[in-house]
Design a protein around this motif. Structure first.
Motif, PDB file in Angstrom:
ATOM      1  N   CYS A 145       0.907  -1.127   0.261  1.00 51.28           N
ATOM      2  CA  CYS A 145      -0.012  -0.013  -0.039  1.00 51.28           C
ATOM      3  C   CYS A 145       0.990   1.172   0.031  1.00 51.28           C
ATOM      4  N   GLU A 146       0.506   2.390  -0.407  1.00 50.97           N
ATOM      5  CA  GLU A 146       1.043   3.662  -0.601  1.00 50.97           C
ATOM      6  C   GLU A 146       1.417   4.393   0.845  1.00 50.97           C
ATOM      7  N   ASN A 147       0.491   3.921   1.699  1.00 56.07           N
ATOM      8  CA  ASN A 147       0.996   4.450   3.031  1.00 56.07           C
ATOM      9  C   ASN A 147       2.271   3.954   3.567  1.00 56.07           C
ATOM     10  N   ALA A 148       2.467   2.622   3.496  1.00 55.80           N
ATOM     11  CA  ALA A 148       3.687   1.948   3.974  1.00 55.80           C
ATOM     12  C   ALA A 148       5.020   2.572   3.123  1.00 55.80           C
ATOM     13  N   VAL A 149       4.720   2.879   1.840  1.00 57.33           N
ATOM     14  CA  VAL A 149       5.764   3.815   1.092  1.00 57.33           C
ATOM     15  C   VAL A 149       5.990   5.247   1.654  1.00 57.33           C
ATOM     16  N   SER A 150       4.907   5.883   1.967  1.00 52.56           N
ATOM     17  CA  SER A 150       5.179   7.210   2.594  1.00 52.56           C
ATOM     18  C   SER A 150       5.986   7.231   4.071  1.00 52.56           C
ATOM     19  N   LEU A 151       5.546   6.039   4.676  1.00 50.79           N
ATOM     20  CA  LEU A 151       6.201   5.924   6.073  1.00 50.79           C
ATOM     21  C   LEU A 151       7.581   5.508   6.071  1.00 50.79           C
ATOM     22  N   ALA A 152       8.080   4.736   4.675  1.00 51.15           N
ATOM     23  CA  ALA A 152       9.384   4.246   4.611  1.00 51.15           C
ATOM     24  C   ALA A 152      10.076   5.276   3.882  1.00 51.15           C
ATOM     25  N   GLN A 153       9.799   6.465   3.565  1.00 51.94           N
ATOM     26  CA  GLN A 153      10.372   7.492   2.703  1.00 51.94           C
ATOM     27  C   GLN A 153      11.612   7.726   3.055  1.00 51.94           C
ATOM     28  N   ASP A 154      12.720   7.441   2.343  1.00 51.63           N
ATOM     29  CA  ASP A 154      14.155   7.737   2.873  1.00 51.63           C
ATOM     30  C   ASP A 154      14.442   7.223   4.319  1.00 51.63           C
ATOM     31  N   ALA A 155      13.882   6.014   4.498  1.00 52.11           N
ATOM     32  CA  ALA A 155      14.324   5.410   5.777  1.00 52.11           C
ATOM     33  C   ALA A 155      15.726   4.927   5.672  1.00 52.11           C
ATOM     34  N   ASP A 156      16.324   5.059   6.960  1.00 51.07           N
ATOM     35  CA  ASP A 156      17.532   4.211   6.846  1.00 51.07           C
ATOM     36  C   ASP A 156      17.493   2.653   6.897  1.00 51.07           C
ATOM     37  N   VAL A 157      16.184   2.500   7.682  1.00 48.76           N
ATOM     38  CA  VAL A 157      15.857   0.841   7.880  1.00 48.76           C
ATOM     39  C   VAL A 157      14.367   0.813   7.639  1.00 48.76           C
ATOM     40  N   ALA A 192      10.285  -0.963  -0.085  1.00 49.39           N
ATOM     41  CA  ALA A 192      11.653  -0.353   0.083  1.00 49.39           C
ATOM     42  C   ALA A 192      12.146   0.563  -1.286  1.00 49.39           C
ATOM     43  N   LEU A 193      11.845  -0.157  -2.332  1.00 43.67           N
ATOM     44  CA  LEU A 193      12.465   0.543  -3.594  1.00 43.67           C
ATOM     45  C   LEU A 193      11.843   1.886  -3.876  1.00 43.67           C
ATOM     46  N   ALA A 194      10.308   1.834  -3.907  1.00 44.36           N
ATOM     47  CA  ALA A 194       9.662   3.009  -4.068  1.00 44.36           C
ATOM     48  C   ALA A 194       9.864   4.265  -3.129  1.00 44.36           C
ATOM     49  N   ALA A 195      10.216   3.722  -1.842  1.00 45.32           N
ATOM     50  CA  ALA A 195      10.505   4.589  -0.809  1.00 45.32           C
ATOM     51  C   ALA A 195      12.119   5.116  -0.800  1.00 45.32           C
ATOM     52  N   GLU A 196      12.594   4.406  -1.455  1.00 48.09           N
ATOM     53  CA  GLU A 196      14.180   4.850  -1.516  1.00 48.09           C
ATOM     54  C   GLU A 196      14.740   4.806  -0.268  1.00 48.09           C
ATOM     55  N   ALA A 197      14.408   3.704   0.495  1.00 45.29           N
ATOM     56  CA  ALA A 197      14.895   3.331   1.836  1.00 45.29           C
ATOM     57  C   ALA A 197      16.357   2.770   1.421  1.00 45.29           C
ATOM     58  N   LYS A 198      17.398   2.928   2.564  1.00 43.62           N
ATOM     59  CA  LYS A 198      18.491   2.487   2.519  1.00 43.62           C
ATOM     60  C   LYS A 198      18.833   0.780   2.713  1.00 43.62           C
ATOM     61  N   GLN A 199      17.733   0.253   3.726  1.00 42.08           N
ATOM     62  CA  GLN A 199      17.967  -1.077   4.101  1.00 42.08           C
ATOM     63  C   GLN A 199      16.679  -1.658   4.220  1.00 42.08           C
ATOM     64  N   LEU A 200      16.302  -2.738   3.680  1.00 35.20           N
ATOM     65  CA  LEU A 200      15.129  -3.397   4.018  1.00 35.20           C
ATOM     66  C   LEU A 200      15.271  -4.791   4.945  1.00 35.20           C
ATOM     67  N   ILE A 201      14.750  -4.972   6.148  1.00 38.97           N
ATOM     68  CA  ILE A 201      14.897  -6.183   6.786  1.00 38.97           C
ATOM     69  C   ILE A 201      13.040  -6.803   6.962  1.00 38.97           C
ATOM     70  N   MET A 202      13.143  -7.954   6.349  1.00 35.87           N
ATOM     71  CA  MET A 202      11.831  -8.596   6.358  1.00 35.87           C
ATOM     72  C   MET A 202      11.779  -9.361   7.629  1.00 35.87           C
ATOM     73  N   THR A 203      10.443  -9.665   7.703  1.00 27.66           N
ATOM     74  CA  THR A 203      10.207 -10.437   9.010  1.00 27.66           C
ATOM     75  C   THR A 203       8.779 -10.969   8.920  1.00 27.66           C
ATOM     76  N   HIS A 204       8.099 -11.492   9.972  1.00 31.88           N
ATOM     77  CA  HIS A 204       6.833 -12.117   9.745  1.00 31.88           C
ATOM     78  C   HIS A 204       6.652 -13.127   8.933  1.00 31.88           C
ATOM     79  N   PHE A 205       7.231 -14.188   8.913  1.00 32.24           N
ATOM     80  CA  PHE A 205       7.324 -15.237   7.819  1.00 32.24           C
ATOM     81  C   PHE A 205       6.300 -16.368   8.166  1.00 32.24           C
ATOM     82  N   SER A 206       5.544 -16.882   7.085  1.00 30.82           N
ATOM     83  CA  SER A 206       4.572 -18.023   7.355  1.00 30.82           C
ATOM     84  C   SER A 206       5.507 -19.278   7.471  1.00 30.82           C
TER      85      SER A 206
END
Length: 312
Positions: A214-226, A256-270
């Motif tokens: 969703c776009e709100n997640a992109v906005s929250l992550a904009q230019d985030a270090d993580v 992460a790509l759309a937000a231009e974040a520096k680092q993505l850490i994935m979690t919450h795996f099935s």
């Protein structure tokens, strides 16, 4: 700022992964903040190097059990430990009703103040060092993602240069450290910026779970270090992700790509991707890295020190 993952499984715990909780340690102020508090979180804290007595704030994304069933037990333990002075809890509507019901029927009394704050999109907490804001995510129940932004700080004050300019010490040093322009008694005007190093840009962390892309997640992550983002499903199971309003590994990477974040850490795996199954956790990591190379896969007790921009 150190991030520690206390639970990285979705829905139910497994032998190697507990359910959702992420700790943010702020050593400069001796505080510990939690994001979500799934069942068994207090056990995970005890198994880590974190100090439960430093807990001051808890941010809850939504009221599904794998994100809140550990909350009451953790708060009760903090009271019994006797070294907690106050805990502020932030989350969606009905969170306070949930806690009141738990306290009423378990006859639990907190020996310290617990304040519940119902969040709405926007700033939910601010002090001299941090701003925490939230926005709605796209899930089956009311769910919020959070953004933690450290405020920019003036660069290192050059005391030796100040002395060489015959600037008398005292209150004026504090003004110059803040980058202010000061007029000295002899009439000279000194710009504090000339005596300070480069501004230290504040670090930014985004925490987005549970949600489909969703776009709100992109906005929250904009230019985030993580960016900490859920990746419940593999790309192959995208239809399931849309049905259950969760993300795939590729959705997390696209965010992460759309937000231009520096680092993505994935979690919450099935748990369906545990080793030995046709698709494994390593495959989710490969899928994400094909879109956003700077991706890591969290595991329980994985810690990540958020670097300052000057350290990148």
């Amino acid at each position: 700022m150190q991030i520690t993952f206390l639970g990285t499984s979705s829905g139910v715990p497994t032998r190697s992964r507990n359910v959702s909780s992420v700790a943010l340690r702020l050593p400069q102020r001796g505080e510990l903040w939690l994001f979500d508090c799934g069942e068994g979180t207090q056990h995970q804290v005890l198994r880590s190097e974190l100090k439960i007595g430093q807990l001051t704030r808890i941010f809850i994304t939504h009221l599904h059990g794998d994100h809140i069933f550990g909350l009451m037990g953790l708060l009760a333990t903090c009271g019994l430990a006797g070294n907690t002075t106050r805990v502020d809890i932030y989350g969606p509507p009905n969170l306070e009703d949930y806690l009141q019901g738990c306290r009423r029927y378990s006859h639990t009394h907190f020996s310290y103040p617990v304040q519940v704050h119902v969040v709405q999109p926007g700033v939910v907490y601010e002090d001299d060092e941090f701003i925490v804001s939230c926005d709605r995510l796209h899930h089956r129940v009311t769910t919020f993602g959070y953004r933690i932004a450290e405020k920019d700080r003036s660069g290192r004050f050059d005391i030796e240069k100040a002395k060489s300019l015959a600037i008398p010490p005292g209150r004026v040093y504090g003004q110059l450290k803040r980058g202010e322009t000061v007029t000295l008694l002899d009439g000279r005007q000194i710009d504090g910026k000339d005596l300070c190093g480069p501004t230290e840009v504040g670090r930014k962390i985004a925490y987005c779970t549970d949600t489909v892309y969703c776009e709100n997640a992109v906005s929250l992550a904009q230019d985030a270090d993580v960016l900490i983002h859920e990746a419940t499903f593999a790309h192959q199971d995208a239809e399931l992700a849309f049905q259950r309003l969760h993300s795939t590994s590729t959705m997390a990477a696209q965010t992460a790509l759309a937000a231009e974040a520096k680092q993505l850490i994935m979690t919450h795996f099935s748990p369906r991707y545990a080793p030995g199954n046709p698709i494994e956790f390593k495959d989710l990591l490969s899928e994400a890295r094909a879109i956003f190379p700077n991706t890591q896969m969290a595991y329980d007790f994985f810690s990540y020190e958020v670097p300052r921009r000057r350290d990148l």
